[in-house]
Design a protein around this motif. Sequence first.
Motif, PDB file in Angstrom:
ATOM      1  N   ASP A 122       0.848  -1.195   0.000  1.00  0.00           N
ATOM      2  CA  ASP A 122       0.000   0.000   0.000  1.00  0.00           C
ATOM      3  C   ASP A 122       0.880   1.240   0.000  1.00  0.00           C
ATOM      4  O   ASP A 122       1.423   1.631   1.039  1.00  0.00           O
ATOM      5  N   ARG A 123       1.098   1.799  -1.187  1.00  0.00           N
ATOM      6  CA  ARG A 123       1.832   3.053  -1.390  1.00  0.00           C
ATOM      7  C   ARG A 123       3.343   2.964  -1.145  1.00  0.00           C
ATOM      8  O   ARG A 123       4.064   3.910  -1.430  1.00  0.00           O
ATOM      9  N   ASP A 124       3.868   1.875  -0.635  1.00  0.00           N
ATOM     10  CA  ASP A 124       5.259   1.800  -0.165  1.00  0.00           C
ATOM     11  C   ASP A 124       6.069   0.845  -1.050  1.00  0.00           C
ATOM     12  O   ASP A 124       6.199  -0.342  -0.746  1.00  0.00           O
ATOM     13  N   MET A 125       6.650   1.357  -2.127  1.00  0.00           N
ATOM     14  CA  MET A 125       7.433   0.528  -3.030  1.00  0.00           C
ATOM     15  C   MET A 125       8.699   0.001  -2.367  1.00  0.00           C
ATOM     16  O   MET A 125       9.127  -1.127  -2.635  1.00  0.00           O
ATOM     17  N   ALA A 126       9.300   0.786  -1.482  1.00  0.00           N
ATOM     18  CA  ALA A 126      10.512   0.335  -0.799  1.00  0.00           C
ATOM     19  C   ALA A 126      10.238  -0.911   0.030  1.00  0.00           C
ATOM     20  O   ALA A 126      11.051  -1.846   0.075  1.00  0.00           O
ATOM     21  N   LEU A 127       9.086  -0.957   0.692  1.00  0.00           N
ATOM     22  CA  LEU A 127       8.692  -2.133   1.464  1.00  0.00           C
ATOM     23  C   LEU A 127       8.509  -3.334   0.543  1.00  0.00           C
ATOM     24  O   LEU A 127       8.970  -4.445   0.849  1.00  0.00           O
ATOM     25  N   ALA A 128       7.849  -3.128  -0.591  1.00  0.00           N
ATOM     26  CA  ALA A 128       7.652  -4.216  -1.557  1.00  0.00           C
ATOM     27  C   ALA A 128       8.994  -4.745  -2.060  1.00  0.00           C
ATOM     28  O   ALA A 128       9.192  -5.962  -2.200  1.00  0.00           O
ATOM     29  N   GLU A 129       9.926  -3.848  -2.313  1.00  0.00           N
ATOM     30  CA  GLU A 129      11.244  -4.257  -2.809  1.00  0.00           C
ATOM     31  C   GLU A 129      12.007  -5.067  -1.771  1.00  0.00           C
ATOM     32  O   GLU A 129      12.665  -6.055  -2.102  1.00  0.00           O
ATOM     33  N   ARG A 130      11.918  -4.687  -0.501  1.00  0.00           N
ATOM     34  CA  ARG A 130      12.611  -5.427   0.560  1.00  0.00           C
ATOM     35  C   ARG A 130      12.061  -6.851   0.680  1.00  0.00           C
ATOM     36  O   ARG A 130      12.819  -7.814   0.817  1.00  0.00           O
ATOM     37  N   CYS A 131      10.754  -6.973   0.616  1.00  0.00           N
ATOM     38  CA  CYS A 131      10.145  -8.312   0.670  1.00  0.00           C
ATOM     39  C   CYS A 131      10.560  -9.143  -0.545  1.00  0.00           C
ATOM     40  O   CYS A 131      10.851 -10.342  -0.426  1.00  0.00           O
ATOM     41  N   GLY A 132      10.595  -8.513  -1.704  1.00  0.00           N
ATOM     42  CA  GLY A 132      11.004  -9.207  -2.913  1.00  0.00           C
ATOM     43  C   GLY A 132      12.428  -9.721  -2.829  1.00  0.00           C
ATOM     44  O   GLY A 132      12.729 -10.841  -3.274  1.00  0.00           O
ATOM     45  N   GLU A 133      13.309  -8.927  -2.247  1.00  0.00           N
ATOM     46  CA  GLU A 133      14.710  -9.342  -2.096  1.00  0.00           C
ATOM     47  C   GLU A 133      14.831 -10.561  -1.186  1.00  0.00           C
ATOM     48  O   GLU A 133      15.626 -11.470  -1.441  1.00  0.00           O
ATOM     49  N   GLN A 134      14.028 -10.607  -0.121  1.00  0.00           N
ATOM     50  CA  GLN A 134      14.046 -11.757   0.785  1.00  0.00           C
ATOM     51  C   GLN A 134      13.566 -13.019   0.081  1.00  0.00           C
ATOM     52  O   GLN A 134      14.138 -14.102   0.231  1.00  0.00           O
ATOM     53  N   LEU A 135      12.514 -12.879  -0.694  1.00  0.00           N
ATOM     54  CA  LEU A 135      11.989 -14.020  -1.433  1.00  0.00           C
ATOM     55  C   LEU A 135      12.995 -14.528  -2.461  1.00  0.00           C
ATOM     56  O   LEU A 135      13.197 -15.738  -2.618  1.00  0.00           O
ATOM     57  N   LEU A 136      13.630 -13.617  -3.171  1.00  0.00           N
ATOM     58  CA  LEU A 136      14.604 -13.993  -4.189  1.00  0.00           C
ATOM     59  C   LEU A 136      15.773 -14.749  -3.568  1.00  0.00           C
ATOM     60  O   LEU A 136      16.204 -15.785  -4.078  1.00  0.00           O
ATOM     61  N   ALA A 137      16.283 -14.231  -2.447  1.00  0.00           N
ATOM     62  CA  ALA A 137      17.405 -14.889  -1.774  1.00  0.00           C
ATOM     63  C   ALA A 137      17.026 -16.292  -1.315  1.00  0.00           C
ATOM     64  O   ALA A 137      17.798 -17.246  -1.454  1.00  0.00           O
ATOM     65  N   ALA A 138      15.805 -16.442  -0.793  1.00  0.00           N
ATOM     66  CA  ALA A 138      15.348 -17.747  -0.305  1.00  0.00           C
ATOM     67  C   ALA A 138      15.201 -18.742  -1.452  1.00  0.00           C
ATOM     68  O   ALA A 138      15.570 -19.917  -1.322  1.00  0.00           O
ATOM     69  N   ALA A 139      14.662 -18.287  -2.582  1.00  0.00           N
ATOM     70  CA  ALA A 139      14.483 -19.176  -3.736  1.00  0.00           C
ATOM     71  C   ALA A 139      15.835 -19.622  -4.290  1.00  0.00           C
ATOM     72  O   ALA A 139      16.033 -20.813  -4.585  1.00  0.00           O
ATOM     73  N   TRP A 140      16.742 -18.699  -4.445  1.00  0.00           N
ATOM     74  CA  TRP A 140      18.041 -19.025  -5.035  1.00  0.00           C
ATOM     75  C   TRP A 140      18.832 -19.971  -4.139  1.00  0.00           C
ATOM     76  O   TRP A 140      19.511 -20.889  -4.630  1.00  0.00           O
ATOM     77  N   GLU A 141      18.709 -19.785  -2.843  1.00  0.00           N
ATOM     78  CA  GLU A 141      19.387 -20.665  -1.893  1.00  0.00           C
ATOM     79  C   GLU A 141      18.871 -22.102  -2.017  1.00  0.00           C
ATOM     80  O   GLU A 141      19.599 -23.064  -1.774  1.00  0.00           O
ATOM     81  N   ARG A 142      17.614 -22.260  -2.412  1.00  0.00           N
ATOM     82  CA  ARG A 142      16.976 -23.579  -2.498  1.00  0.00           C
ATOM     83  C   ARG A 142      16.957 -24.147  -3.916  1.00  0.00           C
ATOM     84  O   ARG A 142      16.337 -25.183  -4.159  1.00  0.00           O
ATOM     85  N   ARG A 143      17.630 -23.516  -4.863  1.00  0.00           N
ATOM     86  CA  ARG A 143      17.449 -23.848  -6.280  1.00  0.00           C
ATOM     87  C   ARG A 143      17.704 -25.319  -6.586  1.00  0.00           C
ATOM     88  O   ARG A 143      16.988 -25.916  -7.403  1.00  0.00           O
TER      89      ARG A 143
END
Length: 493
Positions: free
Chosen positions: A259-280
């Motif tokens: 909700d209005r906060d792109m920086a928050l969305a980006e931080r969550c996205g970075e966490q998800l990306l790191a978790a996926a890549w670690e489990r590839r």
Amino acid sequence: MEHTEANKPKRIGVIGVIHETNTFAPGLTGIDAFGGDWVAGKEAFLNRYTGTKTSMGGVIDAAEELGIELKPGLYTQATPSGMVTDEAFRQIVDGLAQSIAADIDGLVVILHGAMVAESVPDAEGEILKRVRERVGSEFPVAVTLDLHANISPEMVELSDLIVAYDTYPHVDIYERAVEAVHLLHDVMNGRIKPVQKWIHTRMLVAPQAMLTSSGVMKEMMDLAFELEKQPGILNISVAGGFPYSDVVDAGMTFVVTADRDMALAERCGEQLLAAAWERRERFVVKQAGAAEAVELAVSFPEGPVILIESSDNVGGGSPADATHLLPHLLAASKKSLIVIRDPEAAREAAALGVGAVLKCRVGGKSDDLHGEPVPIEGKIRTLFDGNYRHIGAYMTGQYARMGQTAVVECGNVTIMITEERVAPWDPGHVRFVGLLPEQFHMIVVKAAIAWRTAFGDVAKHTIEVDTPGCCTANLHRFRYTDLQRPIYPLDSF
């Protein structure tokens, strides 16, 4: 009481098209494939989908709950299959755009996310472009997507909200549509202003690795659910992607909506990306060959043993007539069940009648990839017109059509021959012909994960089978030409 402009009930439109396109599958998908579900207008929409646990049923119920007037346009769908013809796509897109009511305050667009037309690789992006041309750039638009969507940046840019399924097998389709309507309602009333962040993992994942009730995909979903609890996060969609569409953006993606906060969305996205890549590495599927799989299944003292022939996954667009396992089943000492699409054999059985002996070559007629026709001889036990409604957890109440269907008993092997392709999404596809799954030692399923909604409650063991086919989990078998590279596991990093 007379409504003022400020307090009159909101009106939302709903349109949609669902097609999961396998660009490696034989043949093209024309407009006739969508004829079974071509529903236009409010009366037809409500008659067809009220009371069903579908996306459409979810939109209907959420609108009623919120006091929203629903104005349905066109909705259509087809069983997953090969590339959609340009002519069919043009008819569908024109029909969708023209069916959007002029006097609505918001729009729900029900899409799959992995639809491909001959000249339009990002079909959903093109559909949303046409939607925007019709409703304008500032108009509230919510989109529902399948967990197997290949989400493109254009799809995100052209929508206000994306809500993808959280489960595979897909048993939350209804709930995600309800969620999308609630979020859209909040947008229309000015309570939220969503911003969306798109992240591509650079990972190509086979559907066989996307079970959400356990394992590595569940871990990703659990992380997304935990991140969703943060104030300001509206939705996180984890899309495993569809590796059988050779398009630029195929692969696992995330869309984080805040909700209005792109920086928050980006931080969550970075966490998800790191978790996926670690489990590839854990997303790579291990399988057994056809002979080895049947031999192993026979060795188990208790069944049913599910032989997962995901290379012929109907839900992924395969022809449903693969025969790689059939000769091994015919030679096995324990009872087995397999469903094979063969219109010619199904019609021949119908002409012969119940109790007659069917002697023919079955399956393996769509192409050279899914095996050769196999000679069979067996008694015709049952004939069925193939029409039924889903009775299980997946899209409960949804119409299903197998066409002319024959149950043929060939020694220890029961072959269910269908005129149309049928995915094992629902127990009804065998129970409506009088077959009880628990009475078979081996059951071949032409699916990746979705078979669990039909046979998961009776399965004692499962074996992943590696056979050739347009939906194989061995992604190295495919020659990709349009997929953006590098991508794991096809390339080294």
